[in-house]
Structures are given as C-alpha cells and as structure tokens.
Design an enzyme around this catalytic site. Structure first.
Site, PDB file in Angstrom:
ATOM      1  N   ASP A 163      -7.986   3.088 -14.070  1.00  0.00           N
ATOM      2  CA  ASP A 163      -8.589   1.811 -13.668  1.00  0.00           C
ATOM      3  C   ASP A 163     -10.061   2.048 -13.361  1.00  0.00           C
ATOM      4  O   ASP A 163     -10.396   2.858 -12.503  1.00  0.00           O
ATOM      5  CB  ASP A 163      -7.862   1.310 -12.415  1.00  0.00           C
ATOM      6  CG  ASP A 163      -8.247  -0.112 -12.078  1.00  0.00           C
ATOM      7  OD1 ASP A 163      -9.446  -0.433 -12.120  1.00  0.00           O
ATOM      8  OD2 ASP A 163      -7.345  -0.912 -11.785  1.00  0.00           O
ATOM      9  N   GLU A 195      -8.712   0.670 -18.174  1.00  0.00           N
ATOM     10  CA  GLU A 195      -8.653  -0.685 -17.612  1.00  0.00           C
ATOM     11  C   GLU A 195      -9.976  -1.124 -17.014  1.00  0.00           C
ATOM     12  O   GLU A 195     -10.639  -0.355 -16.318  1.00  0.00           O
ATOM     13  CB  GLU A 195      -7.571  -0.694 -16.520  1.00  0.00           C
ATOM     14  CG  GLU A 195      -7.504  -2.000 -15.747  1.00  0.00           C
ATOM     15  CD  GLU A 195      -6.272  -2.065 -14.863  1.00  0.00           C
ATOM     16  OE1 GLU A 195      -5.213  -1.543 -15.264  1.00  0.00           O
ATOM     17  OE2 GLU A 195      -6.374  -2.634 -13.765  1.00  0.00           O
ATOM     18  N   GLU A 255      -8.235  -8.778 -14.564  1.00  0.00           N
ATOM     19  CA  GLU A 255      -7.833  -9.124 -13.188  1.00  0.00           C
ATOM     20  C   GLU A 255      -8.893  -9.960 -12.479  1.00  0.00           C
ATOM     21  O   GLU A 255      -8.567 -10.693 -11.545  1.00  0.00           O
ATOM     22  CB  GLU A 255      -7.469  -7.865 -12.385  1.00  0.00           C
ATOM     23  CG  GLU A 255      -8.634  -7.006 -11.994  1.00  0.00           C
ATOM     24  CD  GLU A 255      -8.193  -5.718 -11.323  1.00  0.00           C
ATOM     25  OE1 GLU A 255      -7.515  -4.916 -11.978  1.00  0.00           O
ATOM     26  OE2 GLU A 255      -8.524  -5.511 -10.152  1.00  0.00           O
ATOM     27  N   ASP A 263      -4.480 -11.950 -12.399  1.00  0.00           N
ATOM     28  CA  ASP A 263      -3.888 -11.894 -11.059  1.00  0.00           C
ATOM     29  C   ASP A 263      -3.494 -13.336 -10.720  1.00  0.00           C
ATOM     30  O   ASP A 263      -4.362 -14.220 -10.649  1.00  0.00           O
ATOM     31  CB  ASP A 263      -4.912 -11.354 -10.053  1.00  0.00           C
ATOM     32  CG  ASP A 263      -4.286 -11.159  -8.685  1.00  0.00           C
ATOM     33  OD1 ASP A 263      -4.370 -10.043  -8.145  1.00  0.00           O
ATOM     34  OD2 ASP A 263      -3.703 -12.126  -8.138  1.00  0.00           O
ATOM     35  N   HIS A 306      -1.937  -8.378 -12.712  1.00  0.00           N
ATOM     36  CA  HIS A 306      -2.458  -7.474 -11.695  1.00  0.00           C
ATOM     37  C   HIS A 306      -1.729  -7.732 -10.368  1.00  0.00           C
ATOM     38  O   HIS A 306      -1.650  -8.881  -9.917  1.00  0.00           O
ATOM     39  CB  HIS A 306      -3.961  -7.758 -11.519  1.00  0.00           C
ATOM     40  CG  HIS A 306      -4.570  -7.064 -10.354  1.00  0.00           C
ATOM     41  ND1 HIS A 306      -5.012  -7.733  -9.234  1.00  0.00           N
ATOM     42  CD2 HIS A 306      -4.804  -5.755 -10.123  1.00  0.00           C
ATOM     43  CE1 HIS A 306      -5.504  -6.859  -8.370  1.00  0.00           C
ATOM     44  NE2 HIS A 306      -5.397  -5.650  -8.884  1.00  0.00           N
ATOM     45  N   GLU A 317       3.080  -4.352 -12.586  1.00  0.00           N
ATOM     46  CA  GLU A 317       2.351  -3.367 -11.776  1.00  0.00           C
ATOM     47  C   GLU A 317       2.904  -3.354 -10.350  1.00  0.00           C
ATOM     48  O   GLU A 317       3.206  -4.408  -9.789  1.00  0.00           O
ATOM     49  CB  GLU A 317       0.857  -3.730 -11.716  1.00  0.00           C
ATOM     50  CG  GLU A 317       0.094  -2.815 -10.758  1.00  0.00           C
ATOM     51  CD  GLU A 317      -1.406  -3.106 -10.642  1.00  0.00           C
ATOM     52  OE1 GLU A 317      -1.843  -4.207 -11.040  1.00  0.00           O
ATOM     53  OE2 GLU A 317      -2.114  -2.221 -10.141  1.00  0.00           O
TER      54      GLU A 317
HETATM   55  C1  LIG Z   1      -7.434   0.753  -7.791  1.00  0.00           C
HETATM   56  C2  LIG Z   1      -8.390  -0.325  -8.187  1.00  0.00           C
HETATM   57  O1  LIG Z   1      -9.705   0.083  -7.959  1.00  0.00           O
HETATM   58  C3  LIG Z   1      -8.131  -1.638  -7.463  1.00  0.00           C
HETATM   59  O2  LIG Z   1      -8.224  -1.432  -6.078  1.00  0.00           O
HETATM   60  C4  LIG Z   1      -6.789  -2.210  -7.799  1.00  0.00           C
HETATM   61  C5  LIG Z   1      -6.734  -2.606  -9.234  1.00  0.00           C
HETATM   62  O3  LIG Z   1      -7.714  -2.906  -9.861  1.00  0.00           O
HETATM   63  C6  LIG Z   1      -5.443  -2.630  -9.919  1.00  0.00           C
HETATM   64  O4  LIG Z   1      -4.419  -2.459  -9.270  1.00  0.00           O
HETATM   65  O5  LIG Z   1      -5.439  -2.840 -11.123  1.00  0.00           O
HETATM   66 MG   LIG Z   2      -7.305  -2.966 -12.048  1.00  0.00          MG
END
Ligand SMILES: C[C@H](O)[C@H](O)CC(=O)C(=O)O
Ligand SMILES: [Mg+2]
Length: 393
Positions: free
Chosen positions: A214, A241, A269, A292, A319, A339
């Site tokens: 990510d 991602e 997202e 999301d 997301h 996820e």
């Molecule tokens: C981990 C990523 O930086 C963020 O906090 C969460 C995310 O973007 C995701 O779960 O996809």
């Molecule tokens: Mg992400």
C-alpha cells in the site's frame, strides 16, 4: 403497511479509533514512518499524526424513525461532518419515509455540489446513507445484505493489512498487505529499504502467499514503475496499491501500462461517487477498485460504482470499513474477497476494526467470516465510548 418517517437525525463525534482508524494513541504500526504525500517534507516523515491524519476523528450518525426504530453508522469526519449533517443535510432526512434512501441521497448530493463532490462532504453523506440502510434493515428485521439482493456466497474471505503478513498467514488470511515506508524523497536508499522489507517478508511467508504493498498516494509514476517491476520480478508482489495521488488519473493510466504483466495496479480508497470511479474505469487506470463505503457515497453509491466496474470487468475489493463493507461484499459477484485492517498496534492478534466503538463487531476467524442475520449491520454503539453532539438544529 404504513412506512415510518424519520423523526430526527443526530450527529456525534468521538475520539480514539472507531471510524477514524488513524486516530490512534502511542506507538502503532499504522503510524510508523509510512510513506505519504507529505514524506517529501522531512519533518512530517516519521508520523502521519504530525501532519494531521487524525484531525477529523469519528462521525457517528443516528437516524430515529417515527416508530422509535434507530439506525446508526460510523465513518471519518468528526466535528466538521457533524456540522454538515445538522446544519445542512438534516432538512432532506427528517420527515422523509425511511424507504426513500435513493431520494434522500440525490438531494444530499445535489444540494452540496457547490462545496462537496468528494472528500469530507461525501464522507458525511456516506455516514448518513449507512445509517439509513441500518434503519431500514432494522425496521424490516433483516440484515442489510438481504436488502441488497442476498448473499452470493456462504462466507467472506479476507486478506489482512498490517505490518506482519507472516503473522497474518498463521492466522489464516489469504494474503497480507503492508504499508510502504519510504517515499521518493528518500532516494535510492529509501527504495532499497522498501525492497529489502518486502524481500524479508517474502522469505518469511514463502513463495505462494499473497503479498501486497500500500503506497498511500506517496509515489510518482517513475518511482512506482520501478518499484512495481522489481517487486513483481524479484518478490512476486501481487499488487501495488494507491501509488499516486487520487486526482492523477493520467498517471494511473500510464502506471498500469508500465506495470509488468500479471502484477495488479489497485486504487480508489480516496475516490468518490460513480463519476470519480467512471474516470478510473474509462481511463483503464487499475485492475481492482477499492472504494471505501464510508467515504465513496455509502451503500447507495457503491451499488452504482460496482455495477460500472462489473461491466468493465474490474474487481471491487472495498477498503476497510468492517461491517459496512462486509454486508456489501457478500452480495456481489465481482467482490470475491475483502480487506481486514489489523488495528492491533503490533499487530499480532485480530481485534475489531472499529474497536472500541462498536459492540458485536464480527472479525474473521481463520481468515473467514460467516455473517449472522442480526437486523441492520448487526452492531451496537459501545456505551463506554463518550459521544458528544457539538451542533444541533
Ligand atoms: C496502511 C495504509 O497506509 C492505510 O493506513 C490503510 C489503507 O490504505 C488500506 O488499508 O488500504
Ligand atoms: Mg490502501
């Protein structure tokens, strides 16, 4: 049968986890030198809280019907979102029939076009929309997924996002997604460190376990192209991602062309509404979209986004968003897995994503989850979390 109307909409805020899952205290993997669009400024590299990733906090929307039934939902947005609900959106909700969600959505969206369209305003609309689905399903005494056409499979299957895909594998998840730690401003040394972390994890999890990266909007096309090519060829990285800022549709289209065959480009997202996702789909920006549901316009909008993706042959893997995603994913043929965001600080155990705000929030066991048939989204607000209502109307 007479359909109740909505008597009151109320907007609350709360701090510490919950809908704003970045709003964590102390040391937490989610805030440990993660590459972001602000990483070019050294002062903002070590912690995302330093640039204000958690300024908003959580929004809780409650909608109460004339028969006393109450629906609610949580998302990101905090105090400014509470203001938007109470001072602007409430007029389209109160007095409406609880069945008229499509009409209420259209009025919320059109009336905020002059200052909305994406970001905070659409987060807020999403929160109201999810609360309306919760209310309607509770009134009908059915789980939300039944209202969406019913489940198309028996259970959900999950990959885990966190710092420890090796532990996620032991916990039964089908894959693990890690946050990238170093952005382009950290140069060749940063790139090498990123690849070393990935390589180390590949050695820990073995060759067949899905590993994903990510990038939280931190990269540029050149860096993302180099990264994804090396990471695919040498470490079998499944997807890269959100490599680029969400407005750079042209960059994503180029990145998808530059990515090695078999490697997936995913994003979305921080995208919102059917029109935003139409850009990603029409411009062939990615292989998987990741709306999301608490930010893209809610379930009402996600239905439309997912239909567009289906027609374009693109998968939808939402997301995070816990139960709000699960009730949707279980009903769609083009959402084959979901996820799970590991909110434990290490993370060496599974805790509910919106912990501590919700009670009865289900979590995957062995990477899988059967949804029960409790009415609505099947969760309750934890009375121990102190909600405040900063505005009324
Ligand atoms: C981990 C990523 O930086 C963020 O906090 C969460 C995310 O973007 C995701 O779960 O996809
Ligand atoms: Mg992400």
């Amino acid at each position: 049968m007479s359909v109740p109307t909505i008597r009151e909409v109320r907007a609350f805020v709360v701090r510490g986890g919950g809908g704003d899952y970045h709003d964590q205290q102390g040391s937490h993997w989610i805030d440990d030198h993660i590459a972001t669009p602000m990483s070019k400024y050294p002062n903002y590299r070590q912690s995302r809280r330093t640039f204000g990733i958690n300024v908003l906090g959580t929004l809780v929307v409650e909608v109460e019907a004339s028969d006393g039934t109450v629906g609610f939902a949580v998302t990101t947005g905090g105090e400014p979102a509470a203001w938007i609900v109470e001072k602007h959106l409430a007029r389209f909700i109160e007095g409406a029939k609880i069945t008229d969600i499509e009409l209420m959505w259209d009025q919320m969206y059109r009336s905020t076009l002059y200052y909305g369209r994406k970001g905070l305003v659409v987060n807020t609309i999403s929160g109201v929309d999810l609360a309306l689905w919760d209310l309607l399903a509770k009134w009908r005494k059915e789980p939300v997924y039944n209202l969406l056409g019913g489940a198309v499979r028996d259970e959900l299957q999950f990959y885990a996002t966190g710092a420890r895909p090796d532990l996620a594998k032991e916990m039964g998840f089908i894959g693990g997604k890690m946050a990238l730690h170093h952005g382009p401003a950290e140069g060749e040394e940063g790139l090498r460190k990123n690849l070393d972390i990935l390589n180390d994890m590949r050695n820990k999890v073995g060759k067949d376990f899905w590993l994903m990266q990510d990038c939280w909007m931190a990269l540029d096309v050149e860096y993302a192209t180099r990264f994804s090519n090396i990471a695919w060829n040498e470490m079998g990285l499944k997807w890269t991602e959100e490599a680029l800022p969400p407005d750079d549709y042209w960059g994503y289209a180029q990145l998808k062309k530059n990515a090695p065959k078999g490697h997936l480009i995913t994003t979305g997202e921080h995208e919102a509404t059917r029109w935003g996702f139409k850009m990603l789909l029409d411009m062939e920006c990615c292989d998987i979209i990741q709306p999301d549901v608490g930010w893209c316009g809610g379930i009402t909008e996600l239905i439309k986004i997912t239909a567009l993706a289906d027609a374009a042959g693109v998968l939808v893997v939402p997301h995070g968003s816990s139960v709000y995603s699960y009730h949707f994913v279980i009903t769609r043929h083009n959402s084959p897995f979901a996820e799970f965001l590991m909110m434990h600080p290490v993370p060496d155990q599974v805790v509910p994503m919106f912990t501590p705000l919700l009670l009865d929030e289900p979590v995957p066991v062995n990477g899988r989850l059967k949804l029960d048939d409790k009415p609505g989204f099947g969760v309750r607000l934890n009375p121990e979390c102190k909600l405040s209502r900063p505005y009324t109307h």
